[in-house]
Write a protein that holds these residues in place. Structure first.
Motif, PDB file in Angstrom:
ATOM      1  N   ASP A  43       0.827  -1.208   0.000  1.00 46.32           N
ATOM      2  CA  ASP A  43       0.000   0.000   0.000  1.00 46.32           C
ATOM      3  C   ASP A  43       0.862   1.258   0.000  1.00 46.32           C
ATOM      4  O   ASP A  43       0.596   2.215  -0.730  1.00 46.32           O
ATOM      5  CB  ASP A  43      -0.947  -0.020   1.207  1.00 46.32           C
ATOM      6  CG  ASP A  43      -1.985   1.087   1.151  1.00 46.32           C
ATOM      7  OD1 ASP A  43      -2.377   1.504   0.036  1.00 46.32           O
ATOM      8  OD2 ASP A  43      -2.433   1.529   2.234  1.00 46.32           O
ATOM      9  N   VAL A  44       1.920   1.256   0.815  1.00 44.39           N
ATOM     10  CA  VAL A  44       2.819   2.422   0.878  1.00 44.39           C
ATOM     11  C   VAL A  44       3.528   2.626  -0.455  1.00 44.39           C
ATOM     12  O   VAL A  44       3.620   3.753  -0.964  1.00 44.39           O
ATOM     13  CB  VAL A  44       3.838   2.258   2.031  1.00 44.39           C
ATOM     14  CG1 VAL A  44       4.947   3.298   1.932  1.00 44.39           C
ATOM     15  CG2 VAL A  44       3.143   2.345   3.377  1.00 44.39           C
ATOM     16  N   ILE A  45       4.015   1.537  -1.056  1.00 45.25           N
ATOM     17  CA  ILE A  45       4.701   1.644  -2.353  1.00 45.25           C
ATOM     18  C   ILE A  45       3.733   2.145  -3.421  1.00 45.25           C
ATOM     19  O   ILE A  45       4.076   3.014  -4.229  1.00 45.25           O
ATOM     20  CB  ILE A  45       5.325   0.290  -2.754  1.00 45.25           C
ATOM     21  CG1 ILE A  45       6.501  -0.026  -1.827  1.00 45.25           C
ATOM     22  CG2 ILE A  45       5.771   0.295  -4.209  1.00 45.25           C
ATOM     23  CD1 ILE A  45       7.061  -1.420  -1.978  1.00 45.25           C
ATOM     24  N   GLN A  46       2.526   1.616  -3.406  1.00 44.54           N
ATOM     25  CA  GLN A  46       1.530   2.040  -4.388  1.00 44.54           C
ATOM     26  C   GLN A  46       1.186   3.518  -4.220  1.00 44.54           C
ATOM     27  O   GLN A  46       1.031   4.241  -5.210  1.00 44.54           O
ATOM     28  CB  GLN A  46       0.269   1.185  -4.263  1.00 44.54           C
ATOM     29  CG  GLN A  46      -0.760   1.480  -5.332  1.00 44.54           C
ATOM     30  CD  GLN A  46      -1.996   0.593  -5.188  1.00 44.54           C
ATOM     31  OE1 GLN A  46      -2.023  -0.327  -4.395  1.00 44.54           O
ATOM     32  NE2 GLN A  46      -3.005   0.887  -5.976  1.00 44.54           N
ATOM     33  N   ARG A  47       1.082   3.982  -2.991  1.00 45.75           N
ATOM     34  CA  ARG A  47       0.782   5.397  -2.754  1.00 45.75           C
ATOM     35  C   ARG A  47       1.940   6.282  -3.187  1.00 45.75           C
ATOM     36  O   ARG A  47       1.732   7.349  -3.745  1.00 45.75           O
ATOM     37  CB  ARG A  47       0.503   5.648  -1.272  1.00 45.75           C
ATOM     38  CG  ARG A  47      -0.842   5.193  -0.820  1.00 45.75           C
ATOM     39  CD  ARG A  47      -0.960   5.356   0.689  1.00 45.75           C
ATOM     40  NE  ARG A  47      -2.213   4.856   1.152  1.00 45.75           N
ATOM     41  CZ  ARG A  47      -3.325   5.569   1.231  1.00 45.75           C
ATOM     42  NH1 ARG A  47      -3.303   6.826   0.872  1.00 45.75           N
ATOM     43  NH2 ARG A  47      -4.439   5.033   1.646  1.00 45.75           N
ATOM     44  N   LYS A  48       3.172   5.833  -2.898  1.00 43.40           N
ATOM     45  CA  LYS A  48       4.350   6.644  -3.198  1.00 43.40           C
ATOM     46  C   LYS A  48       4.612   6.727  -4.701  1.00 43.40           C
ATOM     47  O   LYS A  48       4.887   7.796  -5.232  1.00 43.40           O
ATOM     48  CB  LYS A  48       5.570   6.041  -2.481  1.00 43.40           C
ATOM     49  CG  LYS A  48       6.844   6.786  -2.683  1.00 43.40           C
ATOM     50  CD  LYS A  48       6.849   8.085  -1.944  1.00 43.40           C
ATOM     51  CE  LYS A  48       8.212   8.754  -2.077  1.00 43.40           C
ATOM     52  NZ  LYS A  48       8.205  10.100  -1.559  1.00 43.40           N
ATOM     53  N   PHE A  49       4.523   5.591  -5.370  1.00 44.07           N
ATOM     54  CA  PHE A  49       4.891   5.572  -6.786  1.00 44.07           C
ATOM     55  C   PHE A  49       3.695   5.485  -7.728  1.00 44.07           C
ATOM     56  O   PHE A  49       3.802   5.829  -8.891  1.00 44.07           O
ATOM     57  CB  PHE A  49       5.862   4.413  -7.064  1.00 44.07           C
ATOM     58  CG  PHE A  49       7.131   4.520  -6.278  1.00 44.07           C
ATOM     59  CD1 PHE A  49       8.066   5.498  -6.569  1.00 44.07           C
ATOM     60  CD2 PHE A  49       7.383   3.657  -5.223  1.00 44.07           C
ATOM     61  CE1 PHE A  49       9.223   5.623  -5.834  1.00 44.07           C
ATOM     62  CE2 PHE A  49       8.554   3.761  -4.483  1.00 44.07           C
ATOM     63  CZ  PHE A  49       9.473   4.744  -4.784  1.00 44.07           C
ATOM     64  N   GLY A  97       0.736   6.923  -6.939  1.00 40.06           N
ATOM     65  CA  GLY A  97       0.010   8.171  -6.806  1.00 40.06           C
ATOM     66  C   GLY A  97      -1.368   8.053  -6.184  1.00 40.06           C
ATOM     67  O   GLY A  97      -2.018   9.048  -5.936  1.00 40.06           O
ATOM     68  N   GLN A  98      -1.820   6.846  -5.933  1.00 40.99           N
ATOM     69  CA  GLN A  98      -3.172   6.710  -5.393  1.00 40.99           C
ATOM     70  C   GLN A  98      -3.238   5.475  -4.504  1.00 40.99           C
ATOM     71  O   GLN A  98      -2.727   4.416  -4.840  1.00 40.99           O
ATOM     72  CB  GLN A  98      -4.176   6.572  -6.532  1.00 40.99           C
ATOM     73  CG  GLN A  98      -5.604   6.562  -6.060  1.00 40.99           C
ATOM     74  CD  GLN A  98      -6.551   6.599  -7.251  1.00 40.99           C
ATOM     75  OE1 GLN A  98      -6.154   6.933  -8.365  1.00 40.99           O
ATOM     76  NE2 GLN A  98      -7.798   6.252  -7.003  1.00 40.99           N
ATOM     77  N   GLY A  99      -3.899   5.637  -3.392  1.00 35.28           N
ATOM     78  CA  GLY A  99      -4.070   4.522  -2.469  1.00 35.28           C
ATOM     79  C   GLY A  99      -5.326   3.728  -2.801  1.00 35.28           C
ATOM     80  O   GLY A  99      -6.121   4.091  -3.656  1.00 35.28           O
TER      81      GLY A  99
END
Length: 194
Positions: free
Chosen positions: A36-42, A44-46
């Motif tokens: 989830d953190v990687i997806q949010r960081k790279f 752009g959306q959680g």
């Protein structure tokens, strides 16, 4: 008194086995959080589903390991007071606490918890979010299960403390680990009953 310890040991084994297996939920919980953190960081959306899955895994982990923590005496308590009490007094306080607090509270949660889960199942309850998880009854079912395990643990500890306080001296070492006698030798344990 020996029979009480055997029943207590059996309960401990059940609660411990479930707690150990449930502790493995920490692995998918960490992987979900990392993803989830990687997806949010790279990305752009959680994801609402990932966030809810994190909450569900955390809840299941906590609820299913709660009784295990109680049996292992690793739960939060006021050590400042407890550590200054004699083992026999600790056992008496533990028995009173179990009868007045732990077991009645677990009974209330179990009584209302099953209805809580049943209503969720019958209503096909889903997340309040349109993109959230479905089958909300699954996570809600961990509440009565967890408190059932906690009640079992409370009963087991009560039996051990009962044997320590009222049982024969030869069973004190086996029954007294929960009240801090696991490091004492048999001669010291016989003196601790006074």
């Amino acid at each position: 008194m020996e029979a009480l310890l055997k029943i207590s040991d059996c309960i401990d084994a059940i609660v411990s086995r479930i707690g150990k297996w449930a502790s493995l939920l920490a692995i998918p919980l960490m992987l979900t959080i990392i993803y989830d953190v990687i997806q949010r960081k790279f990305g752009g959306q959680g994801s609402i589903k990932l966030q809810e899955l994190e909450w569900h895994l955390h809840t299941a982990l906590f609820m299913l390991c709660f009784g295990f923590g109680y049996i292992r005496d690793s739960h939060v308590r006021i050590e400042l007071i407890r550590d200054n009490l004699r083992p026999r007094t600790r056992a008496i306080v533990e028995m009173i606490g179990g009868l007045i607090c732990v077991l009645p509270f677990c009974a209330l949660v179990l009584y209302f918890g099953f209805d809580f889960v049943a209503r969720s199942f019958e209503n096909h309850e889903v997340s309040a979010s349109t993109t959230g998880l479905t089958h909300r009854w699954i996570i809600k079912s961990t509440i009565p299960i967890g408190f059932g395990l906690l009640a079992m643990a409370g009963l087991s500890i009560f039996m051990k403390c009962f044997v320590f306080v009222f049982g024969p001296t030869n069973l004190h070492k086996r029954a007294g680990y929960y009240v801090g006698t696991h490091h004492a030798d048999l001669g010291d344990v016989a003196k601790l009953k006074d």
